[in-house]
Design a protein around this motif. Structure first.
Motif, PDB file in Angstrom:
ATOM      1  N   ASN A  97       0.822  -1.205   0.000  1.00  9.17           N
ATOM      2  CA  ASN A  97       0.000   0.000   0.000  1.00  9.17           C
ATOM      3  C   ASN A  97       0.858   1.258   0.000  1.00  9.17           C
ATOM      4  O   ASN A  97       0.554   2.234  -0.698  1.00  9.17           O
ATOM      5  CB  ASN A  97      -0.928   0.006   1.220  1.00  9.17           C
ATOM      6  CG  ASN A  97      -2.033  -1.031   1.104  1.00  9.17           C
ATOM      7  OD1 ASN A  97      -2.559  -1.280   0.019  1.00  9.17           O
ATOM      8  ND2 ASN A  97      -2.388  -1.650   2.213  1.00  9.17           N
ATOM      9  N   THR A  98       1.921   1.248   0.792  1.00 13.46           N
ATOM     10  CA  THR A  98       2.817   2.405   0.826  1.00 13.46           C
ATOM     11  C   THR A  98       3.484   2.619  -0.522  1.00 13.46           C
ATOM     12  O   THR A  98       3.590   3.754  -1.014  1.00 13.46           O
ATOM     13  CB  THR A  98       3.884   2.216   1.911  1.00 13.46           C
ATOM     14  OG1 THR A  98       3.261   2.020   3.177  1.00 13.46           O
ATOM     15  CG2 THR A  98       4.794   3.433   1.997  1.00 13.46           C
ATOM     16  N   ALA A  99       3.921   1.526  -1.159  1.00 11.88           N
ATOM     17  CA  ALA A  99       4.552   1.626  -2.477  1.00 11.88           C
ATOM     18  C   ALA A  99       3.569   2.172  -3.511  1.00 11.88           C
ATOM     19  O   ALA A  99       3.943   2.959  -4.383  1.00 11.88           O
ATOM     20  CB  ALA A  99       5.068   0.254  -2.911  1.00 11.88           C
ATOM     21  N   ALA A 100       2.300   1.775  -3.401  1.00 14.27           N
ATOM     22  CA  ALA A 100       1.288   2.267  -4.344  1.00 14.27           C
ATOM     23  C   ALA A 100       1.076   3.764  -4.185  1.00 14.27           C
ATOM     24  O   ALA A 100       0.920   4.492  -5.173  1.00 14.27           O
ATOM     25  CB  ALA A 100      -0.015   1.515  -4.132  1.00 14.27           C
ATOM     26  N   LEU A 101       1.081   4.247  -2.940  1.00 20.20           N
ATOM     27  CA  LEU A 101       0.921   5.684  -2.713  1.00 20.20           C
ATOM     28  C   LEU A 101       2.126   6.448  -3.248  1.00 20.20           C
ATOM     29  O   LEU A 101       1.971   7.487  -3.922  1.00 20.20           O
ATOM     30  CB  LEU A 101       0.745   5.967  -1.227  1.00 20.20           C
ATOM     31  CG  LEU A 101       0.637   7.448  -0.839  1.00 20.20           C
ATOM     32  CD1 LEU A 101      -0.534   8.114  -1.547  1.00 20.20           C
ATOM     33  CD2 LEU A 101       0.505   7.605   0.666  1.00 20.20           C
ATOM     34  N   ALA A 131      -4.231   3.219  -6.135  1.00 21.57           N
ATOM     35  CA  ALA A 131      -4.740   1.858  -5.997  1.00 21.57           C
ATOM     36  C   ALA A 131      -5.684   1.757  -4.810  1.00 21.57           C
ATOM     37  O   ALA A 131      -5.639   2.576  -3.884  1.00 21.57           O
ATOM     38  CB  ALA A 131      -3.564   0.890  -5.818  1.00 21.57           C
ATOM     39  N   SER A 132      -6.548   0.775  -4.825  1.00 20.06           N
ATOM     40  CA  SER A 132      -7.400   0.506  -3.672  1.00 20.06           C
ATOM     41  C   SER A 132      -6.560  -0.143  -2.584  1.00 20.06           C
ATOM     42  O   SER A 132      -5.683  -0.963  -2.872  1.00 20.06           O
ATOM     43  CB  SER A 132      -8.545  -0.423  -4.062  1.00 20.06           C
ATOM     44  OG  SER A 132      -9.366   0.171  -5.048  1.00 20.06           O
ATOM     45  N   PRO A 133      -6.796   0.217  -1.316  1.00 21.95           N
ATOM     46  CA  PRO A 133      -6.005  -0.373  -0.226  1.00 21.95           C
ATOM     47  C   PRO A 133      -6.155  -1.888  -0.171  1.00 21.95           C
ATOM     48  O   PRO A 133      -7.256  -2.420  -0.316  1.00 21.95           O
ATOM     49  CB  PRO A 133      -6.593   0.288   1.030  1.00 21.95           C
ATOM     50  CG  PRO A 133      -7.256   1.534   0.540  1.00 21.95           C
ATOM     51  CD  PRO A 133      -7.774   1.207  -0.824  1.00 21.95           C
ATOM     52  N   GLN A 134      -5.046  -2.567   0.010  1.00 20.70           N
ATOM     53  CA  GLN A 134      -5.054  -4.009   0.203  1.00 20.70           C
ATOM     54  C   GLN A 134      -5.148  -4.282   1.700  1.00 20.70           C
ATOM     55  O   GLN A 134      -4.364  -3.733   2.477  1.00 20.70           O
ATOM     56  CB  GLN A 134      -3.794  -4.642  -0.382  1.00 20.70           C
ATOM     57  CG  GLN A 134      -3.643  -4.415  -1.876  1.00 20.70           C
ATOM     58  CD  GLN A 134      -4.813  -4.986  -2.655  1.00 20.70           C
ATOM     59  OE1 GLN A 134      -5.168  -6.151  -2.509  1.00 20.70           O
ATOM     60  NE2 GLN A 134      -5.424  -4.146  -3.492  1.00 20.70           N
ATOM     61  N   PRO A 135      -6.092  -5.111   2.124  1.00 20.04           N
ATOM     62  CA  PRO A 135      -6.264  -5.348   3.567  1.00 20.04           C
ATOM     63  C   PRO A 135      -5.044  -6.028   4.175  1.00 20.04           C
ATOM     64  O   PRO A 135      -4.363  -6.823   3.520  1.00 20.04           O
ATOM     65  CB  PRO A 135      -7.492  -6.257   3.628  1.00 20.04           C
ATOM     66  CG  PRO A 135      -7.535  -6.929   2.295  1.00 20.04           C
ATOM     67  CD  PRO A 135      -7.016  -5.924   1.317  1.00 20.04           C
ATOM     68  N   GLU A 136      -4.771  -5.703   5.407  1.00 22.72           N
ATOM     69  CA  GLU A 136      -3.709  -6.353   6.142  1.00 22.72           C
ATOM     70  C   GLU A 136      -4.264  -6.826   7.482  1.00 22.72           C
ATOM     71  O   GLU A 136      -5.324  -6.365   7.923  1.00 22.72           O
ATOM     72  CB  GLU A 136      -2.526  -5.414   6.372  1.00 22.72           C
ATOM     73  CG  GLU A 136      -2.809  -4.269   7.314  1.00 22.72           C
ATOM     74  CD  GLU A 136      -1.538  -3.570   7.768  1.00 22.72           C
ATOM     75  OE1 GLU A 136      -0.453  -4.020   7.395  1.00 22.72           O
ATOM     76  OE2 GLU A 136      -1.644  -2.583   8.500  1.00 22.72           O
ATOM     77  N   PRO A 137      -3.602  -7.735   8.157  1.00 21.20           N
ATOM     78  CA  PRO A 137      -4.101  -8.226   9.448  1.00 21.20           C
ATOM     79  C   PRO A 137      -4.246  -7.091  10.451  1.00 21.20           C
ATOM     80  O   PRO A 137      -3.450  -6.153  10.458  1.00 21.20           O
ATOM     81  CB  PRO A 137      -3.014  -9.219   9.887  1.00 21.20           C
ATOM     82  CG  PRO A 137      -2.338  -9.644   8.626  1.00 21.20           C
ATOM     83  CD  PRO A 137      -2.361  -8.440   7.745  1.00 21.20           C
TER      84      PRO A 137
END
Length: 240
Positions: free
Chosen positions: A120-124, A136-142
């Motif tokens: 997510n950070t790389a996408a931003l 990009a849409s956020p990818q869920p994390e635990p």
């Protein structure tokens, strides 16, 4: 170019102005006090007209200086922006943001950052470096991660499975930190503790309700073979 608040404050006026003038994008996260005031003063004087500015989770006035090719937040309600910065923004604030191009972009970028994890950070960063790259849409994390060394348990799998992390029946130090921050810090703390012969586990979770839930679940997560002995709660960027 990455700069901490301390490095930003230590820079000369000439260097600070040069950094801003050379930047295609400026990202400011959790900036308060003197560092925020200095950036608020520097942006109008040094930032180029086409420079993207993205600020959130910090001083409200600085967040309102956010701007991109979609426009700026100067005409967006400060109160609505504050509500958008909460863990669960009210529906009215979300609706207002969707109707405002700059606010919609700001909210999407903040959600991507808040989602954490390297992808997510790389996408931003990819979007900030090249605005033609869509957010990009956020990818869920635990929401909960228990980690010892390179071994990790997440969410439901963390409950009652501490033995899988190699924890033994002895007092255990718990290092609590935010999962969307630099994981090297809690890892280094645990490494120093382990070098002294003490068992240590990292508990990485999110800010707000997720942190409270993690603390409530901790006894079941560490139930046999270990039990927490004391707490080390990291303080970073105005949070605990």
């Amino acid at each position: 170019m990455l700069r901490t608040p301390a490095q930003w404050m230590a820079a000369s006026d000439a260097d600070a102005g040069l950094w801003i003038r050379q930047a295609d994008s400026v990202l400011a996260v959790s900036l308060f006090g003197d560092p925020a005031r200095r950036l608020k003063d520097a942006l109008p004087r040094h930032a180029r007209a086409q420079t993207t500015v993205l600020a959130f989770d910090g001083e409200a006035g600085l967040s309102l200086m956010s701007r991109s090719a979609r426009g700026g937040l100067h005409d967006f309600s400060p109160e609505l922006l504050r509500e958008l910065s909460t863990e669960a923004p009210p529906a009215a604030a979300l609706k207002a943001a969707q109707a405002h191009a700059a606010a919609s972009h700001w909210l999407a970028a903040r959600q991507l950052w808040q989602a954490g994890c390297a992808d997510n950070t790389a996408a931003l960063f990819a979007h900030l470096l090249d605005p033609t790259v869509a957010l990009a849409s956020p990818q869920p994390e635990p929401t909960l991660r228990l980690r010892v060394g390179r071994r990790e348990l997440t969410d439901a799998g963390a409950s009652g499975n501490a033995a899988q992390l190699g924890l033994k029946a002895q007092p255990t130090v718990v290092v609590l930190d935010l999962s969307n921050m630099d994981s090297m810090v809690p890892a280094a703390v645990c490494q120093r503790i382990e070098q002294r012969g003490q068992s240590c586990v990292q508990v990485l979770t999110r800010w707000g309700g997720a942190s409270r839930e993690a603390l409530e679940r901790l006894p079941s997560c560490l139930r046999r073979p270990s039990r927490p002995r004391w707490w080390c709660c990291g303080l970073r960027r105005g949070r605990s």
